[in-house]
Design a protein around this motif. Structure first.
Motif, PDB file in Angstrom:
ATOM      1  N   LEU A 130       0.817  -1.208   0.000  1.00 52.98           N
ATOM      2  CA  LEU A 130       0.000   0.000   0.000  1.00 52.98           C
ATOM      3  C   LEU A 130       0.852   1.259   0.000  1.00 52.98           C
ATOM      4  CD1 LEU A 130      -2.930  -0.887   2.425  1.00 52.98           C
ATOM      5  CD2 LEU A 130      -3.092  -0.367  -0.007  1.00 52.98           C
ATOM      6  N   CYS A 131       2.046   1.162   0.570  1.00 55.64           N
ATOM      7  CA  CYS A 131       2.969   2.300   0.557  1.00 55.64           C
ATOM      8  C   CYS A 131       3.732   2.388  -0.751  1.00 55.64           C
ATOM      9  CB  CYS A 131       3.958   2.195   1.723  1.00 55.64           C
ATOM     10  SG  CYS A 131       3.212   2.474   3.336  1.00 55.64           S
ATOM     11  N   GLY A 132       3.519   1.395  -1.627  1.00 60.10           N
ATOM     12  CA  GLY A 132       4.202   1.410  -2.909  1.00 60.10           C
ATOM     13  C   GLY A 132       5.662   1.025  -2.810  1.00 60.10           C
ATOM     14  N   LEU A 133       5.999   0.229  -1.807  1.00 59.23           N
ATOM     15  CA  LEU A 133       7.380  -0.177  -1.612  1.00 59.23           C
ATOM     16  C   LEU A 133       7.552  -1.661  -1.928  1.00 59.23           C
ATOM     17  CD1 LEU A 133       8.110   1.650   1.766  1.00 59.23           C
ATOM     18  CD2 LEU A 133       8.918   2.308  -0.498  1.00 59.23           C
ATOM     19  N   PRO A 134       8.728  -2.050  -2.398  1.00 57.42           N
ATOM     20  CA  PRO A 134       8.975  -3.467  -2.672  1.00 57.42           C
ATOM     21  C   PRO A 134       9.133  -4.234  -1.363  1.00 57.42           C
ATOM     22  CG  PRO A 134      10.974  -2.194  -3.006  1.00 57.42           C
ATOM     23  CD  PRO A 134       9.885  -1.207  -2.749  1.00 57.42           C
ATOM     24  N   PRO A 135       9.036  -5.551  -1.408  1.00 57.42           N
ATOM     25  CA  PRO A 135       9.157  -6.360  -0.184  1.00 57.42           C
ATOM     26  C   PRO A 135      10.483  -6.182   0.531  1.00 57.42           C
ATOM     27  CG  PRO A 135       8.256  -7.677  -1.983  1.00 57.42           C
ATOM     28  CD  PRO A 135       8.698  -6.386  -2.578  1.00 57.42           C
ATOM     29  N   ILE A 136      11.540  -5.780  -0.196  1.00 55.61           N
ATOM     30  CA  ILE A 136      12.843  -5.655   0.445  1.00 55.61           C
ATOM     31  C   ILE A 136      12.975  -4.378   1.259  1.00 55.61           C
ATOM     32  CG2 ILE A 136      13.988  -7.023  -1.339  1.00 55.61           C
ATOM     33  CD1 ILE A 136      15.077  -4.430  -2.519  1.00 55.61           C
ATOM     34  N   ALA A 137      11.979  -3.489   1.200  1.00 54.60           N
ATOM     35  CA  ALA A 137      12.055  -2.230   1.946  1.00 54.60           C
ATOM     36  C   ALA A 137      11.973  -2.501   3.441  1.00 54.60           C
ATOM     37  CB  ALA A 137      10.919  -1.295   1.516  1.00 54.60           C
ATOM     38  N   SER A 138      12.583  -1.626   4.232  1.00 54.74           N
ATOM     39  CA  SER A 138      12.534  -1.768   5.686  1.00 54.74           C
ATOM     40  C   SER A 138      11.265  -1.114   6.217  1.00 54.74           C
ATOM     41  CB  SER A 138      13.754  -1.108   6.323  1.00 54.74           C
ATOM     42  OG  SER A 138      13.675   0.301   6.170  1.00 54.74           O
ATOM     43  N   LEU A 139      10.907  -1.455   7.457  1.00 54.17           N
ATOM     44  CA  LEU A 139       9.714  -0.855   8.057  1.00 54.17           C
ATOM     45  C   LEU A 139       9.911   0.649   8.292  1.00 54.17           C
ATOM     46  CD1 LEU A 139       8.285  -3.472  10.573  1.00 54.17           C
ATOM     47  CD2 LEU A 139       7.165  -2.487   8.577  1.00 54.17           C
ATOM     48  N   LYS A 140      11.130   1.063   8.515  1.00 59.18           N
ATOM     49  CA  LYS A 140      11.367   2.504   8.700  1.00 59.18           C
ATOM     50  C   LYS A 140      11.069   3.239   7.399  1.00 59.18           C
ATOM     51  CE  LYS A 140      14.309   5.867  10.817  1.00 59.18           C
ATOM     52  NZ  LYS A 140      15.323   6.095  11.842  1.00 59.18           N
ATOM     53  N   GLN A 141      11.504   2.680   6.269  1.00 58.59           N
ATOM     54  CA  GLN A 141      11.180   3.285   4.976  1.00 58.59           C
ATOM     55  C   GLN A 141       9.670   3.330   4.792  1.00 58.59           C
ATOM     56  OE1 GLN A 141      13.645   0.437   2.806  1.00 58.59           O
ATOM     57  NE2 GLN A 141      14.771   2.122   1.888  1.00 58.59           N
ATOM     58  N   CYS A 142       9.012   2.251   5.215  1.00 59.96           N
ATOM     59  CA  CYS A 142       7.557   2.153   5.074  1.00 59.96           C
ATOM     60  C   CYS A 142       6.861   3.263   5.873  1.00 59.96           C
ATOM     61  CB  CYS A 142       7.110   0.774   5.571  1.00 59.96           C
ATOM     62  SG  CYS A 142       5.415   0.381   5.185  1.00 59.96           S
ATOM     63  N   LEU A 143       7.300   3.471   7.118  1.00 61.17           N
ATOM     64  CA  LEU A 143       6.676   4.499   7.956  1.00 61.17           C
ATOM     65  C   LEU A 143       6.943   5.902   7.433  1.00 61.17           C
ATOM     66  CD1 LEU A 143       4.983   4.294  10.588  1.00 61.17           C
ATOM     67  CD2 LEU A 143       6.005   2.159   9.822  1.00 61.17           C
ATOM     68  N   LEU A 144       8.132   6.117   6.882  1.00 59.85           N
ATOM     69  CA  LEU A 144       8.434   7.432   6.311  1.00 59.85           C
ATOM     70  C   LEU A 144       7.527   7.728   5.123  1.00 59.85           C
ATOM     71  CD1 LEU A 144      12.337   7.345   6.476  1.00 59.85           C
ATOM     72  CD2 LEU A 144      10.815   8.847   7.781  1.00 59.85           C
ATOM     73  N   THR A 145       7.301   6.706   4.294  1.00 65.28           N
ATOM     74  CA  THR A 145       6.395   6.878   3.159  1.00 65.28           C
ATOM     75  C   THR A 145       4.963   7.084   3.637  1.00 65.28           C
ATOM     76  OG1 THR A 145       7.814   5.467   1.803  1.00 65.28           O
ATOM     77  CG2 THR A 145       5.572   5.821   1.024  1.00 65.28           C
ATOM     78  N   LEU A 146       4.558   6.294   4.618  1.00 68.10           N
ATOM     79  CA  LEU A 146       3.204   6.384   5.156  1.00 68.10           C
ATOM     80  C   LEU A 146       2.940   7.772   5.736  1.00 68.10           C
ATOM     81  CD1 LEU A 146       0.604   4.759   5.851  1.00 68.10           C
ATOM     82  CD2 LEU A 146       1.667   4.204   8.036  1.00 68.10           C
ATOM     83  N   SER A 147       3.935   8.325   6.407  1.00 68.42           N
ATOM     84  CA  SER A 147       3.737   9.623   7.062  1.00 68.42           C
ATOM     85  C   SER A 147       3.458  10.729   6.053  1.00 68.42           C
ATOM     86  CB  SER A 147       4.966   9.984   7.904  1.00 68.42           C
ATOM     87  OG  SER A 147       6.095  10.188   7.069  1.00 68.42           O
ATOM     88  N   THR A 148       4.062  10.625   4.851  1.00 65.77           N
ATOM     89  CA  THR A 148       3.822  11.666   3.834  1.00 65.77           C
ATOM     90  C   THR A 148       2.369  11.647   3.373  1.00 65.77           C
ATOM     91  OG1 THR A 148       4.488  10.201   2.019  1.00 65.77           O
ATOM     92  CG2 THR A 148       6.200  11.542   3.037  1.00 65.77           C
ATOM     93  N   ARG A 149       1.731  10.475   3.427  1.00 59.70           N
ATOM     94  CA  ARG A 149       0.316  10.368   3.040  1.00 59.70           C
ATOM     95  C   ARG A 149      -0.614  10.874   4.135  1.00 59.70           C
ATOM     96  NH1 ARG A 149      -0.473   5.889  -0.338  1.00 59.70           N
ATOM     97  NH2 ARG A 149       1.271   5.655  -1.782  1.00 59.70           N
ATOM     98  N   LEU A 150      -0.094  10.928   5.366  1.00 56.75           N
ATOM     99  CA  LEU A 150      -0.945  11.272   6.501  1.00 56.75           C
ATOM    100  C   LEU A 150      -0.743  12.705   6.962  1.00 56.75           C
ATOM    101  CD1 LEU A 150      -0.474   7.937   8.508  1.00 56.75           C
ATOM    102  CD2 LEU A 150      -2.368   8.561   6.997  1.00 56.75           C
ATOM    103  N   ILE A 151      -0.153  13.516   6.086  1.00 55.74           N
ATOM    104  CA  ILE A 151       0.030  14.941   6.376  1.00 55.74           C
ATOM    105  C   ILE A 151      -1.001  15.736   5.572  1.00 55.74           C
ATOM    106  CG2 ILE A 151       1.628  16.893   6.261  1.00 55.74           C
ATOM    107  CD1 ILE A 151       2.467  14.824   8.275  1.00 55.74           C
ATOM    108  N   THR A 152      -1.695  16.646   6.232  1.00 56.79           N
ATOM    109  CA  THR A 152      -2.746  17.431   5.569  1.00 56.79           C
ATOM    110  C   THR A 152      -2.121  18.548   4.746  1.00 56.79           C
ATOM    111  OG1 THR A 152      -2.964  18.893   7.464  1.00 56.79           O
ATOM    112  CG2 THR A 152      -4.365  16.935   7.427  1.00 56.79           C
ATOM    113  N   SER A 153      -2.973  19.261   4.022  1.00 53.10           N
ATOM    114  CA  SER A 153      -2.497  20.331   3.134  1.00 53.10           C
ATOM    115  C   SER A 153      -1.806  21.456   3.905  1.00 53.10           C
ATOM    116  CB  SER A 153      -3.668  20.911   2.328  1.00 53.10           C
ATOM    117  OG  SER A 153      -4.689  21.351   3.207  1.00 53.10           O
ATOM    118  N   ASP A 154      -2.194  21.657   5.192  1.00 53.88           N
ATOM    119  CA  ASP A 154      -1.543  22.716   5.979  1.00 53.88           C
ATOM    120  C   ASP A 154      -0.346  22.177   6.758  1.00 53.88           C
ATOM    121  OD1 ASP A 154      -2.947  21.139   7.684  1.00 53.88           O
ATOM    122  OD2 ASP A 154      -3.887  22.780   8.807  1.00 53.88           O
TER     123      ASP A 154
END
Length: 1066
Positions: free
Chosen positions: A885-909
């Motif tokens: 769902l984060c658009g990352l390959p299986p070899i990605a680490s969970l830290k990379q996953c959370l960093l990607t996830l956080s960008t989706r969970l930031i509002t316009s402001d």
């Protein structure tokens, strides 16, 4: 049919870039812009690999020639180069969800505001995508469109990329004709998106970047006259000082190209021309793309960027900002960068090439294994005919053979001793008596170098062909030279196993024949230890099976203690009557036969006794056997002809690099445990061992030399890389890259490969670089490394020559990732998770023994085993889902996953739409108000991952305890198994089958228990990393000191809970 477009683009302020772009319309499964030559297959390579073609997973891959890194192309060295390329445009394949693929020509508007494509059924204003609407750019096949496309398997991972846009994150999925082109588009788009709210004036002032400012400083320091111009010779020398790997001719040619483009002919170079030449010659595009990716589209790394890179990609733990700043200070070339704490492209390249980014795990460069196990539990570095430096048929004896072997960490050497003149024993090749060595001079050299490379015991395999008087001379000389180093302690009958290497440190052990201890005689007859003569006799038509007898004196017999040579009869007799201090030697032919007919028995035999394998006497050219075949059976001493380089010696040398190169490597536990099942010929999953998936991306090569034995064809080579996996039969595999035409300096391969490894502890990886257009010799270089020594992340592989020497500045740039197929794994190697396709879950089954009492015990374990596997698989699948769902390959680490996830969970402001909430010390994310459906889906996947991890952490100890109890209950019947079987009427093959099934079940229970324990440790570590990542991403509701203290306490609670549970178990 090939479509060639010549495109010329000149954009104001863009360094005046001129591109001539040739695009060849090729099939989507190919990894570069290339031409296929279908009549040339790489099968000619097969003899070098030593791998059975039947085990090759790549089949007969066709030769391809890539034009993606032709020497004449202008390299990408800055963001403006990427933008210029995109404005010129190129053909990309547009992938639709309905499995259709369309060829479209994509360009970037000159005002940098929109992406357009043609032809299209839409009008021109609709066949475009505004840069401002782009949310994310993903490299690889990491969207639902790619995952669900019927042609996805035919699309190269490295050529695919996706542009997510709009509030619903719709995807525009594209495939480039090469990985180079995909990287250009991804880097350029990310740069534009990251600066969408800033004025794009970077192209106006490209000469003021930190890199150019540094180069100006370098130029000005060398420009002694201060005229802003210097002689070409001085400029060439200056660039060679900055980059010693560059050839002078290439630098001069670059200056001529630059000056010709400006229509000037002179032998002087301006500052601008110097900077331009340096950037074009010294910028590696693949490193530039990597730097831009990890720096969030800057052209340098700061300490935070470097820290994330080391943690998420390189697998480095406990990294701090100060450590990153120290790296920057040591590798950044500019004074400004060192002071301000940033690492530009040249410093980053130097860092990646440094020993700190070597592929070999630094922990394995020192003794890292348990050295207190019995001697029979280790593989031992061994030499055959050590006194030879040429072939065994005509080669002379040479003292340097011993020096070389001992310096290479050899711990078992051979001395073939015969009578010499003047009562002085000698060593010689009995096929060439013209040269010989005195026995005394040899043992003096051995004494000098015995413990230079390793302090662990040295075994002297004594081939005794001397008369009784000269045997006594040998004894006197050995006692005088070796002194207290000689190990002569009598073995204790009360013991069951040999002493450990740790106990035998700095001891010299003599292997040889021994007189019976129960006979008080000064001399007697024993069977001859002469292997070559024995083989000759066996092959003779007159051979009647009788062994030659020789006389042995008591003094020489007494020097032999824990390595008494005996003749092998059969396993049944050996297991009953052989003493643990006795060792059998097997010829290659005999050992191969036994390994094929009795693989399980051979492994069990080697748990207690030492086995020595020596090459066939038919190898008159001193060629080498494949040591892996015998290591798979647990054979400890596989003697190699050190004087003969080649693939087999590469395997041997590579294998013994581990454990500090001390010459002793601990065998896998499944081959050491008293009760365990393992077959050397296994073709599938090993019971109790979780398979791992090795992901290798071959990125590029550096400074490949011309093959040494090649005939005259100029200095041009067409390199390709072959990756070999050596190990148990199920793991042996071989794959190769495409061929890069006419490029030895920096060929770009950009190809990814996957290998399933069922027994990692016995696996090795061999990288081989070959010339596909060779005349006479194709070998360029190789490197062999044990699987357990691989470091994850971006690594440079230092290539070795045919004779095994490290070649200066010759490297292979790769990316390594190791993921779990179904749980377990190695936390220190980035213990990741991957789902190998959607299929029915496989459970490791216990076997029926045929004895009701024992079968009833093992039946109790069936349910806990299924629970253990379910918990591990459910957690792994949940982790893979959130990565997808984060658009990352299986070899990605969970830290990379959370960093990607956080960008989706930031509002316009720029505020988070969720906050981190610790519930029972587990990191949950709770929405702050109403959130869109896209975010709801991601939060649901995140919650599932936390729930599955929590369930495993809380239940693992209980389930593991049930498995351990069943294992213990079963082991209580181990000693009585044969008696119980006899009472039930089992005998012969049925009894052997029952014993084998018992060992299988014990192995499965022990292995699954360990896997569950490892999975729990992984889950606990994941929770800590997720919490830290959430805090660093700003997903904490109240970033106050109180909140931080509470979060710290939560982390400590997880740690205390874990350590408390472990202490309780102890």
């Amino acid at each position: 049919m090939y479509h060639i477009f010549f495109i010329h683009s000149s954009v104001d302020g863009l360094l005046g870039c001129f591109y001539t772009l040739a695009i060849v319309n090729s099939a989507v499964m190919n990894t570069g812009v290339h031409i296929s030559f279908q009549n040339r297959i790489f099968s000619r390579y097969t003899p070098r690999s030593g791998i059975d073609p039947a085990n090759q997973k790549c089949g007969g891959r066709k030769k391809t020639v890539s034009f993606s890194s032709m020497p004449s192309e202008k390299k990408i060295s800055s963001a403006s180069d990427c933008i210029s390329f995109m404005q010129a445009g190129c053909e990309l394949k547009k992938v639709r969800p309905n499995s259709r693929i369309y060829n479209r020509f994509f360009t970037l508007d000159t005002d940098l505001q929109a992406l357009r494509w043609e032809p299209s059924k839409k009008d021109l204003e609709k066949a475009k995508l505004d840069i401002s609407a782009i949310k994310e750019i993903r490299l690889g096949k990491n969207t639902e469109t790619f995952r669900n496309n019927g042609l996805a398997d035919q699309i190269c991972e490295d050529c695919a990329f996706s542009i997510l846009h709009g509030e619903n994150y719709e995807s525009l999925d594209l495939v480039a004709n090469s990985a180079d082109v995909a990287n250009i588009w991804v880097s350029g788009l990310r740069y534009l998106v990251s600066r969408s709210k800033q004025p794009l004036d970077f192209m106006e002032d490209n000469q003021n970047t930190p890199r150019f400012m540094w180069l100006k400083t370098v130029f000005e320091a060398a420009d002694v006259d201060g005229n802003g111009i210097m002689l070409e010779d001085t400029s060439v020398e200056l660039i060679k000082q900055l980059n010693p790997t560059l050839k002078e001719s290439k630098i001069r040619l670059k200056f001529k190209e630059i000056q010709k483009s400006k229509e000037k002919l002179t032998t002087r170079v301006t500052e601008e021309e110097f900077c331009e030449a340096f950037c074009e010659l010294c910028t590696r595009p693949e490193v530039y793309f990597l730097l831009v990716q990890i720096s969030k589209n800057k052209e340098y790394l700061d300490a935070n960027d470097l820290m994330l890179f080391l943690e998420a990609e390189q697998g480095v733990t406990h990294i701090t900002e100060d450590m990153c700043l120290d790296i920057i200070r040591r590798y950044e070339l500019s004074e400004e960068g060192r002071q301000k704490g940033f690492l530009a492209i040249d410093g980053f390249t130097q860092y990646l090439l440094s020993p700190e980014c070597d592929i070999f795990d630094p922990e394995q460069k020192k003794v890292a294994q348990d050295m207190t196990q019995p001697l029979s539990h280790y593989y031992i570095n061994a030499s055959h005919n050590t006194y030879l430096i040429e072939d065994q048929f005509r080669g002379p004896a040479d003292i340097n053979g011993y020096v070389r072997a001992l310096k290479m960490g050899c711990r078992s050497i051979e001395l073939d001793v015969s009578d010499g003149s003047d009562n002085e024993p000698i060593l010689c090749n009995r096929n060439n008596m013209t040269t010989h060595l005195s026995f005394r001079s040899v043992i003096e050299v051995i004494n000098k170098f015995a413990f230079v490379a390793s302090e662990y015991p040295l075994i002297l395999c004594l081939g005794n062909h001397c008369s009784l008087p000269q045997q006594k001379v040998m004894v006197q000389q050995m006692k005088k030279v070796f002194g207290s180093k000689l190990y002569t302690e009598a073995p204790l009958p009360s013991e069951s196993y040999l002493p450990s290497p740790e106990k035998l440190k700095r001891m010299i052990i003599v292997k040889g024949k021994k007189l019976p201890s129960d006979r008080d005689v000064l001399e007697g007859e024993v069977t001859d230890e002469d292997e070559e003569a024995e083989m000759s006799r066996r092959m003779s038509v007159d051979y009647n099976g009788e062994q030659k007898q020789i006389w042995l004196c008591r003094e020489l017999s007494d020097l032999v203690s824990i390595c008494k040579s005996v003749q092998y009869r059969d396993f049944e007799l050996s297991m009953k009557s052989q003493n643990y201090w006795e060792i059998c030697s097997f010829s290659e032919t005999e050992a191969s036969r036994i390994a094929n007919e009795y693989p399980e028995d051979f492994v069990n035999y080697n748990k207690k006794f030492l086995s020595r394998i020596y090459p066939s006497a038919m190898r008159i050219d001193s060629s080498n056997l494949n040591p892996q075949d015998f290591w798979n059976c647990g054979c400890q001493i596989v003697a190699m002809n050190f004087q003969t380089p080649g693939p087999m010696m590469d395997l041997h040398t590579g294998w013994f690099l581990q454990n500090g190169g001390c010459g002793y490597v601990l065998r896998p536990s499944i081959m050491r445990d008293e009760v365990s099942y393992f077959s050397a010929n296994t073709k599938g999953i090993v019971p109790g061992v979780s398979p791992l998936v090795l992901h290798i991306k071959i990125i590029s090569g550096q400074n490949f030399p011309k093959p040494k034995g090649a005939c005259a064809k100029g200095d041009v080579i067409d390199p390709y890389v072959c990756i070999e996996i050596h190990g148990i039969p199920a793991d042996c595999s071989e794959q190769r890259t495409k061929t890069v035409q006419q490029n030895s300096d920096n060929p770009i391969f950009d190809e990814t490969f996957e290998f399933q490894v069922n027994l990692p502890e016995l696996a090795m990886i061999r990288f081989v670089i070959l010339d596909d257009d060779y005349i006479g010799d194709e070998f360029i270089g190789q490197y062999t490394i044990p699987f357990e020594c691989l470091q994850p992340g971006y690594r440079h592989v230092p290539l070795r020559s045919f004779v095994g020497d490290i070649m200066e500045h010759v490297t292979l740039f790769v990316h390594i990732a190791i993921t779990n197929r179904s749980g377990g794994g190695k936390p220190q190697k980035r213990s990741l998770s991957v789902r190998m396709g959607k299929k029915v879950r496989e459970y490791t089954m216990l076997r029926n023994i045929g004895l009701k009492t024992i079968d009833d015990i093992f039946k109790v374990a069936v349910h806990p085993l299924r629970e253990a596997i379910d918990m591990r698989e459910n957690m792994q699948n949940a982790i893979v889902s959130i990565k997808e769902l984060c658009g990352l390959p299986p070899i990605a680490s969970l830290k990379q996953c959370l960093l990607t996830l956080s960008t989706r969970l930031i509002t316009s402001d720029n505020t988070p739409s969720v906050s981190l909430v610790m519930k029972d010390n587990f990191p949950y994310l709770e929405p702050l108000g109403t959130i869109p459906d896209v975010q709801k889906k991601m939060l649901a996947a995140y919650d599932l991952m936390i729930q599955e991890s929590r369930f495993l952490i809380e239940m693992a100890d209980t389930v593991q305890e049930k498995i351990v109890q069943c294992q213990k209950a079963g082991m209580e019947f181990h000693e009585e198994l044969h008696n119980l079987g006899a009472k039930e009427g089992l005998k012969g093959r049925k009894l052997n089958k029952a014993t084998e099934s018992f060992a299988w079940n014990i192995t499965v229970l022990k292995g699954q228990g360990d896997l569950l324990k490892n999975a729990k440790n992984e889950a606990v570590e994941n929770m800590k990393q997720i919490q830290l990542a959430c805090l660093s991403c700003g997903l904490s509701k109240a970033p106050s000191s109180g909140a931080e203290a509470k979060s710290k306490r939560s982390l400590e609670a997880i740690e205390e809970k874990e350590s408390g549970e472990d202490s309780g178990k102890l």
